[in-house]
Design an enzyme around this catalytic site. Structure first.
Site, mmCIF file in Angstrom:
data_model
loop_
_atom_site.group_PDB
_atom_site.id
_atom_site.type_symbol
_atom_site.label_atom_id
_atom_site.label_comp_id
_atom_site.label_asym_id
_atom_site.label_seq_id
_atom_site.Cartn_x
_atom_site.Cartn_y
_atom_site.Cartn_z
ATOM 1 N N TYR A 1 -26.875 -17.553 -42.897
ATOM 2 C CA TYR A 1 -26.449 -18.496 -43.812
ATOM 3 C C TYR A 1 -27.387 -19.526 -44.337
ATOM 4 C CZ TYR A 1 -22.106 -16.800 -41.628
ATOM 5 O OH TYR A 1 -21.080 -15.925 -40.941
ATOM 6 N N HIS B 1 -24.935 -10.290 -35.254
ATOM 7 C CA HIS B 1 -24.068 -10.244 -36.431
ATOM 8 C C HIS B 1 -23.539 -9.074 -36.716
ATOM 9 C CE1 HIS B 1 -23.807 -13.277 -40.030
ATOM 10 N NE2 HIS B 1 -22.924 -12.696 -40.198
HETATM 11 P P1 NAD Z 1 -12.282 -18.267 -45.847
HETATM 12 O O1 NAD Z 1 -11.295 -17.167 -45.797
HETATM 13 O O2 NAD Z 1 -12.263 -19.475 -44.802
HETATM 14 O O3 NAD Z 1 -11.946 -18.880 -47.146
HETATM 15 C C1 NAD Z 1 -12.731 -20.049 -47.590
HETATM 16 C C2 NAD Z 1 -12.094 -20.444 -48.843
HETATM 17 O O4 NAD Z 1 -10.622 -21.155 -48.772
HETATM 18 C C3 NAD Z 1 -12.915 -21.336 -49.673
HETATM 19 O O5 NAD Z 1 -12.907 -21.272 -51.040
HETATM 20 C C4 NAD Z 1 -12.300 -22.706 -49.347
HETATM 21 O O6 NAD Z 1 -12.506 -23.741 -50.235
HETATM 22 C C5 NAD Z 1 -10.588 -22.369 -49.186
HETATM 23 N N1 NAD Z 1 -9.924 -23.052 -48.450
HETATM 24 C C6 NAD Z 1 -10.474 -23.439 -47.013
HETATM 25 N N2 NAD Z 1 -9.292 -24.268 -46.538
HETATM 26 C C7 NAD Z 1 -8.219 -24.180 -47.250
HETATM 27 C C8 NAD Z 1 -6.952 -24.983 -47.505
HETATM 28 N N3 NAD Z 1 -6.632 -25.321 -46.504
HETATM 29 N N4 NAD Z 1 -6.457 -24.591 -48.732
HETATM 30 C C9 NAD Z 1 -6.903 -23.873 -49.716
HETATM 31 N N5 NAD Z 1 -8.008 -23.403 -49.708
HETATM 32 C C10 NAD Z 1 -8.834 -23.854 -48.866
HETATM 33 O O7 NAD Z 1 -13.789 -17.593 -45.870
HETATM 34 P P2 NAD Z 1 -15.112 -18.023 -45.524
HETATM 35 O O8 NAD Z 1 -15.092 -19.332 -45.610
HETATM 36 O O9 NAD Z 1 -15.874 -17.286 -46.279
HETATM 37 O O10 NAD Z 1 -15.084 -17.455 -44.152
HETATM 38 C C11 NAD Z 1 -14.736 -18.317 -42.809
HETATM 39 C C12 NAD Z 1 -16.028 -18.306 -42.055
HETATM 40 O O11 NAD Z 1 -16.196 -17.065 -41.504
HETATM 41 C C13 NAD Z 1 -17.336 -18.415 -42.782
HETATM 42 O O12 NAD Z 1 -17.542 -19.597 -43.295
HETATM 43 C C14 NAD Z 1 -18.354 -17.996 -41.592
HETATM 44 O O13 NAD Z 1 -18.686 -18.961 -40.748
HETATM 45 C C15 NAD Z 1 -17.553 -16.802 -41.241
HETATM 46 N N6 NAD Z 1 -17.892 -15.516 -41.493
HETATM 47 C C16 NAD Z 1 -18.687 -14.805 -40.660
HETATM 48 C C17 NAD Z 1 -18.700 -13.415 -41.229
HETATM 49 C C18 NAD Z 1 -19.222 -12.352 -40.216
HETATM 50 O O14 NAD Z 1 -19.800 -11.117 -40.707
HETATM 51 N N7 NAD Z 1 -19.285 -12.470 -39.007
HETATM 52 C C19 NAD Z 1 -18.547 -12.873 -42.506
HETATM 53 C C20 NAD Z 1 -17.909 -13.977 -43.455
HETATM 54 C C21 NAD Z 1 -17.527 -14.951 -42.900
#
Ligand code: NAD
Length: 463
Positions: A245, A302
């Site tokens: 990230y 990861h």
């Molecule tokens: P998410 O499913 O958490 O969605 C995030 C989206 O939802 C953003 O656009 C945000 O603005 C919106 N959002 C958040 N809270 C909200 C609410 N209460 N109401 C309306 N909209 C809302 O997707 P993400 O952030 O990509 O994934 C979560 C976390 O998972 C990442 O930040 C990361 O830390 C982790 N991640 C890990 C991997 C992995 O391979 N291990 C892959 C992807 C993400």
């Protein structure tokens, strides 16, 4: 309650600064005491000259962790009454003032049951009580004619002076639970059910982790720092980051900037296949350096990749050194997990995978739970580009309306009731607060079942 005491005591530090003069009069310094060598030969003491430890107490010592300005040290705490009283204050966070460039000190408001000893010689790493209520940590060795009650000693003092720096130092004390450490064995499966009162789960590593936090995948620069500081202020205590990230430095900066004690925060980071997997010790050290928060609560691989077992074994070495507390995996499924566990010494405490109502991992979750592994959802809201479909899903909106909650809260609460930790990403303070406000309602079995039926086995990313 313990935290309250620590905060209270920390607040008292400002008031006790007037006592500095007192300490200056009574505490000897490295430079002043050079001339005391001959006198001190006449003084009898119960300390062994080799170790400086009281001989009658050497058998029953506690291991404690001391984080000094973000750097972690281990210390042995003696079994005497004052040391045990000191231990009862843990976890403890103090701002300790400097005296004569050889010690840091802090005046408590209450007295300890002290038993003064004529020490003769102070060693760097000694932890003493001066008089009745002044905690002193030494980072220089020198002779002294003063008496102290010994509490313990920092085991490896390399880097101690540098960590203390000049001026006041930020110092945290906590217990290292050796029972939990002993339990970190291949076959140890613990109860990983979620505690909805404390909002935490006890991992199979013995450490406690919050069950709702924040993901930082798309947070960078000042937005990342500000979002994490604001999240911490709002009560978020679980933060997910990764080398990939590109924001470990910002996450660390936010943690240091916030008023939340380090030991209350749980930070997950990850190392990535490819270059990092070819030189894992460097990759792990880089994460420690970039975060600069003393220790990493949890490090994940990861993805599966070439050399992953060896990379994990390198992480195990850092666990032994107290620099990482728990280990885990990301994007690991049923096909790979048993074979992997058979090759490593520390069982993964967590698996972080894509999980949301359209991709539910209905087989993987119970499989990992049976192994004593906590599951964590990435893309809990479907991931960027997909969340609007999920947040407008008719079934979810109906349930949300019944509870007077948002669709996001229903989705996240459903994960928690299913034994899945959530780390939704957001830079919007209102959403961040909404995403951890999941503990004043409960979904019925029928509602849980309705959401289970939304599963489409529809992955929103390739891994
Ligand atoms: P998410 O499913 O958490 O969605 C995030 C989206 O939802 C953003 O656009 C945000 O603005 C919106 N959002 C958040 N809270 C909200 C609410 N209460 N109401 C309306 N909209 C809302 O997707 P993400 O952030 O990509 O994934 C979560 C976390 O998972 C990442 O930040 C990361 O830390 C982790 N991640 C890990 C991997 C992995 O391979 N291990 C892959 C992807 C993400």
């Amino acid at each position: 309650m313990r935290r309250f005491t620590a905060l209270f005591l920390a607040a008292m530090s400002a008031l006790t600064l007037s006592a500095c003069a007192n300490a200056e009069l009574k505490t000897s310094t490295a430079t002043e005491t050079g001339a005391l060598g001959n006198n001190t030969k006449q003084q009898e003491t119960s300390f062994s000259n080799d170790t400086g430890n009281p001989t009658e107490e050497a058998t029953e010592m506690d291991t404690i962790e001391i984080i000094i300005n973000g750097q972690t040290f281990r210390a042995e705490l003696y079994a005497n009454t004052a040391a045990q009283q000191f231990k009862k204050l843990f976890p403890l966070h103090l701002n300790m003032a400097d005296l004569h460039d050889n010690e840091k000190y802090f005046y408590f408001s209450d007295d300890f049951d002290t038993t003064d000893e004529e020490i003769k010689e102070i060693h760097a790493g000694d932890i003493f009580i001066y008089d009745k209520n002044c905690l002193v940590l030494f980072y220089e060795s020198f002779k002294t004619e003063y008496s102290y009650t010994p509490l313990g000693r920092i085991s490896d003092t390399s880097g101690l002076k540098k960590a203390f720096g000049t001026g006041a130092a930020d110092v945290s004390f906590s217990i290292v639970d050796t029972v939990d450490a002993d339990n970190r064995s291949q076959n140890f499966v613990n109860d990983i059910s979620f505690n909805f009162e404390t909002k935490t789960v006890i991992l199979n590593s013995g450490y406690e982790m919050p069950i709702a936090g924040i993901g930082t995948y798309s947070l960078h620069g000042d937005t990342c720092v500000d979002s994490i500081v604001s999240a911490l202020e709002q009560g978020v205590r679980l933060i997910d980051t990764a080398y990939m990230y590109g924001n470990e430095e910002e996450v660390g900066e936010a943690i240091r900037k916030s008023n939340v004690p380090r030991e209350e925060i749980f930070v997950i980071t990850k190392i990535y296949p490819g270059e990092q997997f070819q030189n894992p010790e460097k990759a792990i050290q880089d994460a420690l350096d970039k975060l600069d928060i003393g220790y990493i609560d949890m490090m994940l691989l990861h993805h599966p990749g070439d050399n992953d077992v060896n990379v994990y074994k390198s992480m195990e070495k850092f666990v032994e050194q107290g620099k990482i507390r728990s280990l885990g995996l990301s994007n690991w499924y049923i096909e790979e997990i048993d074979d992997f566990i058979a090759q490593v010494n520390i069982k993964p405490a967590l698996v972080q995978n894509e999980i949301h109502p359209y991709y539910q991992e209905q087989k993987v979750i119970p499989y990992m739970h049976d192994l004593g592994i906590v599951m964590q959802a990435w893309y809990p809201l479907g991931g960027r580009g997909h969340q609007s479909e999920l947040l407008n899903d008719k079934t979810i909106l109906e349930i949300a309306e019944k509870h007077g909650k948002s669709a996001a809260q229903v989705i996240l609460r459903r994960d928690l009731q299913n034994g899945v930790v959530v780390i939704p990403g957001s830079s919007n303070p209102a959403h961040i607060l909404e995403n951890i406000s999941l503990f004043d309602f409960e979904l019925t079995d029928e509602e849980m079942e309705k959401i289970a039926k939304l599963d489409r086995n529809e992955k929103h990313d390739w891994y």
